[in-house]
Each structure stands twice: as structure tokens, then as C-alpha cells.
Scaffold this active site. Structure first.
Site, mmCIF file in Angstrom:
data_model
loop_
_atom_site.group_PDB
_atom_site.id
_atom_site.type_symbol
_atom_site.label_atom_id
_atom_site.label_comp_id
_atom_site.label_asym_id
_atom_site.label_seq_id
_atom_site.Cartn_x
_atom_site.Cartn_y
_atom_site.Cartn_z
ATOM 1 N N TYR A 56 50.489 26.879 49.067
ATOM 2 C CA TYR A 56 51.118 27.879 49.934
ATOM 3 C C TYR A 56 51.088 29.235 49.246
ATOM 4 C CZ TYR A 56 52.725 23.588 52.086
ATOM 5 O OH TYR A 56 52.766 22.338 52.657
ATOM 6 N N TYR A 77 30.884 40.474 56.396
ATOM 7 C CA TYR A 77 31.805 40.001 57.446
ATOM 8 C C TYR A 77 33.063 40.868 57.529
ATOM 9 C CZ TYR A 77 34.901 36.406 59.621
ATOM 10 O OH TYR A 77 35.776 35.699 60.417
ATOM 11 N N ILE A 78 33.763 41.023 56.407
ATOM 12 C CA ILE A 78 34.988 41.825 56.406
ATOM 13 C C ILE A 78 34.658 43.314 56.424
ATOM 14 C CG2 ILE A 78 37.148 42.306 55.188
ATOM 15 C CD1 ILE A 78 36.857 39.541 53.850
ATOM 16 N N SER A 98 29.842 41.933 47.010
ATOM 17 C CA SER A 98 29.963 40.911 45.976
ATOM 18 C C SER A 98 29.050 39.755 46.337
ATOM 19 C CB SER A 98 31.405 40.414 45.866
ATOM 20 O OG SER A 98 31.545 39.471 44.819
ATOM 21 N N LYS A 126 35.417 35.716 40.840
ATOM 22 C CA LYS A 126 36.355 36.598 41.549
ATOM 23 C C LYS A 126 37.456 37.099 40.620
ATOM 24 C CE LYS A 126 35.651 37.385 45.175
ATOM 25 N NZ LYS A 126 34.652 38.278 45.821
#
Length: 355
Positions: free
Chosen positions: A316, A18-19, A89, A171
């Protein structure tokens, strides 16, 4: 580092992702020669979109077969490259049999195999590793340990393990392996990109991502009664791709970069989709209390430990480093969210709900 030869080829692992597809699109339109690795050259449908982009761009695409778990698998593709984007990955969050074998080992050993080849390839000067925001924290409750109620690049995931949140654990362990190997030499420089949950238009319908799973959960009726009180950092895929390019070619880029445009709760995501798509889908009407999930969680895939540590804690992220050093100007991810959902609907990945 200011002496990168722009005519040198660049390597992108996991090219059909995707990226990665957006990274390759940007590289090709800027005239680069891209060495792109895929697991199977016979599965042309998985990279047909890249070939089409190459045909209409000034750049050149060269495809190579490579496997994360095979030593020296990336040797041919890496020859002559000065920049390596390691983006391949395993993406296995659910439906795995063995967390170590299916998730953790492929991520860590894959990174090790690629960087071993980097060590053997004299032309390589900089490596960009696609990590994750999950490498900066494990459970939402970790936000209580931060100084300013915000995660930044100084934070690391220390609460995930092989048995608790194995995907985030994979990750952080892969990124730690990358830094360990980078620190053991002085020829090439490592930069890590840590994106939040990624939304936005895909260049191909044949992709997997965590964002698709999030959007699909709003279409099967399971969230109609309500969603858990959970929050995600969110970002547009094109911003993530741009971060990769800036990390590669901006001589000031160094270290880790959180790439996140906003924070949204699951309820806010559902409300945004409902406002645009109306009642065609069973979008959630409200947020259920944490106490409810302590009771029903184990029956719908949430362990009591997960509920306790991840529900009810807004999280956040401080992305100011990416803005200052990479020059990112974040897109409105609310628009990305709607665009992504519409594309999944057009592609048949998401179907209109019929109760």
C-alpha cells in the site's frame, strides 16, 4: 518559487512517451510553448499525435532531436526554458542482454547528462523528474519494514541491485543521481514524481508501458489457471500528468511525490476485466498459492528469490502528500483499467483470444 514566467518555453524530454504525451497535451492546451525532444526526427509516426494536438491548441510545439547518452544533446532544446520535465528513460524490463548497459547506465547517465545541461542553462529554475514508485521499494516484502504497512516518500528502494530487479534499481539510482546533483547547487529546484503502475487511455497506439505488459498477460492463456498473489499500486495516466504540471507550477511543490490512486491485486485486475469483457479472453479464475510458484516459477520467468520476496505481500502507498500539496483528486483507476484495455483491443495491440 513564484517568479516563473508563463511565456517562457518549457522542455519535455522523451516527448513521445505514454505519460509525456499527456503532459505535453496539457501544456499545449494551456498555451505554453513546448520544446519536445525525441530520439529521431525522421520517425514522424512516433510524434504525429503531438503535432496534431498542437494544431488544435493555443500552444506551440517545437521538436528537437536528443539522445540520453550524448553529452550536451539537450543543450539546444533547453535554451530559454525555465521548466524542464525530464521524462525520457529506457523502458526495458525483460529481454535485455546486459542489465548495466541496457537498463541502469542509460537511466543514470541520461539523468546526469540532462542535469549537466540544466547546470549550464541559466534560465532553468525548476526541474521535474519522472521517477517511479519502484524508487520507494524494491521487493514487496519491504512493506514489513514500514511503520504503518504503507510506503511513503520517506522510503527508498534499498533491496534492488544490478542482478536482482535491475529495472527498479535503475529507477532508484537515477533518482538518487538527480537529488545528488540538485543538492550540489542552489539555482534550480528539483521535484520528483513517483507514479505507481499507470493505466488509462493513451494518446497514441505507439507507446510502451508496464501496464500494457500486465494487460497482455491476461490475453495469451498463461494466466487462465491462476495468477500469483501479487499487488500493485495503480493510477490513471491523466492524474500522473496533472501531478507533473502541479509540481512544475505550484510554488509550494517540493521534494518527492508518490502518485497512486489505489492498490489492486493481479486477480482483482483480472476480475474487473472479466466483469466487463466477459469470457472473450482467458482472464484468471483464481489466485494460485505462493508455494505453487516456488515450484513452477523458474520455468515461467520467476526466480525463486523473486517468488519468496514478492508474492504474498499486499503493498500500500500513502499518496496524501500529492493530494494536499498538488491538489490531486484521483480518478477511479478501475474505469481507467477498462478504458485502457478497450483501447488496446481497438488498436490491435491486444487480440481476442482463440484457444
Amino acid at each position: 518559487m513564484t517568479n516563473l514566467a508563463t511565456q517562457a518555453p518549457v522542455l519535455v524530454t522523451g516527448a513521445s512517451g505514454y505519460i509525456a504525451s499527456w503532459v505535453i497535451q496539457k501544456l499545449l492546451t494551456q498555451g505554453y510553448t513546448v520544446h519536445a525532444t525525441v530520439r529521431d526526427l525522421n520517425k514522424t509516426q512516433s510524434f504525429a499525435h503531438l503535432s496534431k494536438i498542437a494544431e488544435s491548441s493555443t500552444g506551440t510545439l517545437k521538436l528537437f532531436k536528443a539522445n540520453l547518452l550524448e553529452p550536451n544533446s539537450f543543450k539546444e532544446a533547453m535554451q530559454g526554458c525555465e521548466i524542464v520535465f525530464h521524462m525520457a528513460s529506457p523502458f526495458v524490463v525483460t529481454n535485455y542482454k546486459n542489465a548495466v548497459k541496457d537498463i541502469i547506465e542509460p537511466a543514470v547517465l541520461g539523468t546526469e547528462n540532462v542535469l549537466n545541461t540544466v547546470n549550464e542553462t541559466e534560465s532553468v529554475k525548476r526541474v521535474i523528474v519522472t521517477s517511479s514508485i519502484a524508487s520507494t521499494y524494491g521487493d514487496a516484502v519491504d512493506i514489513l519494514k514500514t511503520d504503518h504497512n504503507t510506503f511513503d516518500e520517506s522510503h527508498w528502494n534499498t533491496s534492488s541491485s544490478e542482478t536482482h530487479q535491475p529495472y527498479p534499481y535503475s529507477k532508484v539510482m537515477a533518482e538518487r543521481k538527480a537529488w545528488e546533483m540538485a543538492d550540489a547547487q542552489n539555482r534550480w529546484q528539483l521535484v520528483c514524481i513517483n507514479p505507481a503502475l499507470v493505466f488509462g487511455r493513451s494518446l497514441t497506439p505507439n507507446t510502451q508501458s508496464g501496464s500494457i505488459e500486465v494487460l497482455q498477460q491476461f490475453t495469451n492463456g498463461l494466466t487462465l489457471a491462476g495468477v500469483p498473489p501479487m499487488w500493485n499500486g495503480v493510477v490513471d495516466v491523466q492524474d500522473v500528468a496533472e501531478a507533473h504540471l502541479q509540481a512544475a507550477f505550484n510554488p509550494k511543490a517540493t521534494g518527492r511525490y508518490i502518485v497512486s490512486g489505489d492498490t489492486l491485486s493481479l486477480l482483482e485486475i483480472g476480475q474487473l476485466l472479466k466483469a466487463h469483457f466477459g469470457w472473450k479472453f482467458p482472464f484468471p479464475r483464481n489466485e494460485l498459492p505462493k508455494a505453487a510458484f516456488k515450484v513452477i516459477g523458474p520455468f515461467i520467468g520467476f526466480s525463486r528469490e523473486f517468488v519468496e520476496l514478492n508474492m504474498g505481500y499486499p503493498i500500500y502507498f500513502d499518496a496524501s502528500k500529492s493530494q494536499k500539496e498538488l491538489g490531486l483528486q484521483y480518478r477511479d483507476v478501475k474505469e481507467s483499467l477498462i478504458e485502457h484495455f478497450q483501447q488496446l483491443l481497438d488498436d490491435g495491440v491486444i487480440k481476442q483470444y482463440i484457444p
